[in-house]
Design a protein around this motif. Structure first.
Motif, PDB file in Angstrom:
ATOM      1  N   GLY A  54       0.809  -1.218   0.000  1.00  0.00           N
ATOM      2  CA  GLY A  54       0.000   0.000   0.000  1.00  0.00           C
ATOM      3  C   GLY A  54       0.838   1.262   0.000  1.00  0.00           C
ATOM      4  O   GLY A  54       2.071   1.229   0.056  1.00  0.00           O
ATOM      5  N   ALA A  55       0.145   2.396  -0.052  1.00  0.00           N
ATOM      6  CA  ALA A  55       0.802   3.706  -0.048  1.00  0.00           C
ATOM      7  C   ALA A  55       1.687   3.819   1.189  1.00  0.00           C
ATOM      8  O   ALA A  55       1.362   3.274   2.234  1.00  0.00           O
ATOM      9  CB  ALA A  55      -0.242   4.812  -0.054  1.00  0.00           C
ATOM     10  N   PRO A  56       2.813   4.430   1.089  1.00  0.00           N
ATOM     11  CA  PRO A  56       3.306   5.294   0.020  1.00  0.00           C
ATOM     12  C   PRO A  56       4.170   4.584  -1.024  1.00  0.00           C
ATOM     13  O   PRO A  56       4.840   5.239  -1.805  1.00  0.00           O
ATOM     14  CB  PRO A  56       4.158   6.305   0.787  1.00  0.00           C
ATOM     15  CG  PRO A  56       4.772   5.492   1.892  1.00  0.00           C
ATOM     16  CD  PRO A  56       3.698   4.494   2.271  1.00  0.00           C
ATOM     17  N   VAL A  57       4.168   3.260  -1.042  1.00  0.00           N
ATOM     18  CA  VAL A  57       5.128   2.544  -1.882  1.00  0.00           C
ATOM     19  C   VAL A  57       4.512   1.856  -3.088  1.00  0.00           C
ATOM     20  O   VAL A  57       5.020   1.943  -4.188  1.00  0.00           O
ATOM     21  CB  VAL A  57       5.889   1.484  -1.048  1.00  0.00           C
ATOM     22  CG1 VAL A  57       6.944   0.805  -1.872  1.00  0.00           C
ATOM     23  CG2 VAL A  57       6.497   2.102   0.185  1.00  0.00           C
ATOM     24  N   GLY A  58       3.451   1.161  -2.885  1.00  0.00           N
ATOM     25  CA  GLY A  58       2.921   0.287  -3.915  1.00  0.00           C
ATOM     26  C   GLY A  58       2.096   0.983  -4.968  1.00  0.00           C
ATOM     27  O   GLY A  58       2.001   2.195  -5.028  1.00  0.00           O
ATOM     28  N   GLY A  59       1.523   0.143  -5.810  1.00  0.00           N
ATOM     29  CA  GLY A  59       0.676   0.636  -6.871  1.00  0.00           C
ATOM     30  C   GLY A  59       1.094   0.074  -8.208  1.00  0.00           C
ATOM     31  O   GLY A  59       1.899  -0.853  -8.296  1.00  0.00           O
ATOM     32  N   LEU A 147       6.188   3.672   5.888  1.00  0.00           N
ATOM     33  CA  LEU A 147       5.595   4.846   6.533  1.00  0.00           C
ATOM     34  C   LEU A 147       6.518   5.422   7.606  1.00  0.00           C
ATOM     35  O   LEU A 147       6.668   6.647   7.723  1.00  0.00           O
ATOM     36  CB  LEU A 147       4.233   4.488   7.137  1.00  0.00           C
ATOM     37  CG  LEU A 147       3.106   4.249   6.135  1.00  0.00           C
ATOM     38  CD1 LEU A 147       1.880   3.670   6.844  1.00  0.00           C
ATOM     39  CD2 LEU A 147       2.761   5.535   5.404  1.00  0.00           C
ATOM     40  N   GLU A 148       7.145   4.547   8.389  1.00  0.00           N
ATOM     41  CA  GLU A 148       8.087   5.009   9.419  1.00  0.00           C
ATOM     42  C   GLU A 148       9.289   5.704   8.781  1.00  0.00           C
ATOM     43  O   GLU A 148       9.716   6.766   9.234  1.00  0.00           O
ATOM     44  CB  GLU A 148       8.557   3.836  10.274  1.00  0.00           C
ATOM     45  CG  GLU A 148       7.490   3.268  11.174  1.00  0.00           C
ATOM     46  CD  GLU A 148       7.926   1.992  11.879  1.00  0.00           C
ATOM     47  OE1 GLU A 148       9.149   1.708  11.939  1.00  0.00           O
ATOM     48  OE2 GLU A 148       7.043   1.272  12.383  1.00  0.00           O
ATOM     49  N   ARG A 149       9.838   5.101   7.730  1.00  0.00           N
ATOM     50  CA  ARG A 149      11.006   5.681   7.083  1.00  0.00           C
ATOM     51  C   ARG A 149      10.645   7.013   6.415  1.00  0.00           C
ATOM     52  O   ARG A 149      11.400   7.969   6.461  1.00  0.00           O
ATOM     53  CB  ARG A 149      11.590   4.695   6.081  1.00  0.00           C
ATOM     54  CG  ARG A 149      13.009   5.050   5.687  1.00  0.00           C
ATOM     55  CD  ARG A 149      13.732   3.911   4.992  1.00  0.00           C
ATOM     56  NE  ARG A 149      14.455   3.120   5.970  1.00  0.00           N
ATOM     57  CZ  ARG A 149      14.296   1.809   6.157  1.00  0.00           C
ATOM     58  NH1 ARG A 149      13.466   1.125   5.435  1.00  0.00           N
ATOM     59  NH2 ARG A 149      14.997   1.181   7.074  1.00  0.00           N
ATOM     60  N   GLU A 150       9.457   7.083   5.817  1.00  0.00           N
ATOM     61  CA  GLU A 150       9.021   8.322   5.183  1.00  0.00           C
ATOM     62  C   GLU A 150       8.818   9.425   6.226  1.00  0.00           C
ATOM     63  O   GLU A 150       9.176  10.577   5.988  1.00  0.00           O
ATOM     64  CB  GLU A 150       7.735   8.094   4.399  1.00  0.00           C
ATOM     65  CG  GLU A 150       7.311   9.334   3.621  1.00  0.00           C
ATOM     66  CD  GLU A 150       6.086   9.097   2.786  1.00  0.00           C
ATOM     67  OE1 GLU A 150       6.162   9.322   1.565  1.00  0.00           O
ATOM     68  OE2 GLU A 150       5.049   8.688   3.352  1.00  0.00           O
ATOM     69  N   ALA A 151       8.267   9.091   7.394  1.00  0.00           N
ATOM     70  CA  ALA A 151       8.077  10.085   8.456  1.00  0.00           C
ATOM     71  C   ALA A 151       9.425  10.637   8.924  1.00  0.00           C
ATOM     72  O   ALA A 151       9.571  11.855   9.124  1.00  0.00           O
ATOM     73  CB  ALA A 151       7.317   9.474   9.625  1.00  0.00           C
ATOM     74  N   LEU A 152      10.408   9.770   9.083  1.00  0.00           N
ATOM     75  CA  LEU A 152      11.750  10.226   9.479  1.00  0.00           C
ATOM     76  C   LEU A 152      12.358  11.129   8.409  1.00  0.00           C
ATOM     77  O   LEU A 152      12.985  12.142   8.717  1.00  0.00           O
ATOM     78  CB  LEU A 152      12.664   9.027   9.745  1.00  0.00           C
ATOM     79  CG  LEU A 152      12.338   8.188  10.963  1.00  0.00           C
ATOM     80  CD1 LEU A 152      13.219   6.939  10.995  1.00  0.00           C
ATOM     81  CD2 LEU A 152      12.481   8.992  12.239  1.00  0.00           C
TER      82      LEU A 152
END
Length: 180
Positions: A54-59, A147-152
């Motif tokens: 799922g978001a923010p990676v997949g699609g 999601l954790e890596r994107e938040a950092l």
């Protein structure tokens, strides 16, 4: 031997050749000219890739630029690279389809290692890859890592952004650069 069986065998060889070239490049510290040609040929006609995270990676990513960015984003945010993939089996599902079973390895944001089975459905046309669908054993686990890596990453970028001289600094409440 039927023509369909021969084509399925050739399709399986295309996919197996790609993963073998990637493995050799990792083991030898880079691509030989022949292995690089194999990898480029594998990606050259690829029109679509679908990643089941799922978001923010997949699609679904279409076209070479979107596919490259989608793969890169997945690797960066989920904590693995193409080197962290072992290919266990390539099963020809008739002409034009190869099912790949492998394992991906990576690290979460705290540096804890993870491993999971990956299944790829690779569609070929005239011996060229045109579509790839990637199914991870636990997509929700990878989505949480992403999601954790994107938040950092966002925290770091916001902090850096307001510490540089940029014209949007005037949008800050006091209109000045932060001092700390």
């Amino acid at each position: 031997m039927s023509a369909d069986y021969q084509q399925a065998d050739r399709d399986r060889a295309v996919v197996a050749g790609f993963y073998a070239a990637m493995t050799r490049a990792d083991q030898q510290g880079g691509f030989t000219r022949e292995d690089l040609a194999t990898v480029v040929d594998f990606f050259e006609n690829e029109q679509e890739i679908e990643i089941n995270i799922g978001a923010p990676v997949g699609g679904v990513f279409r076209g070479p630029d979107a596919i490259a960015l989608g793969r890169h984003r997945m690797h960066e945010l989920c904590g693995f690279t193409h080197r962290d993939h072992s290919q266990d089996e390539n099963i020809a599902d008739g002409p034009g389809r190869v099912v790949c079973i492998g394992v991906n390895h990576g690290k979460d944001v705290a540096g804890n290692p993870w491993s999971m089975t990956t299944i790829e459905l690779v569609d070929l046309e005239d011996g060229k890859v045109i579509r790839k669908r990637v199914f991870f054993q636990d997509p929700e686990f990878l989505r949480q890592i992403a999601l954790e890596r994107e938040a950092l990453l966002k925290e770091r970028l916001v902090d850096e952004y307001w510490r540089t001289d940029n014209p949007l600094i005037a949008l800050r409440e006091d209109g000045t650069m932060p001092t700390d």
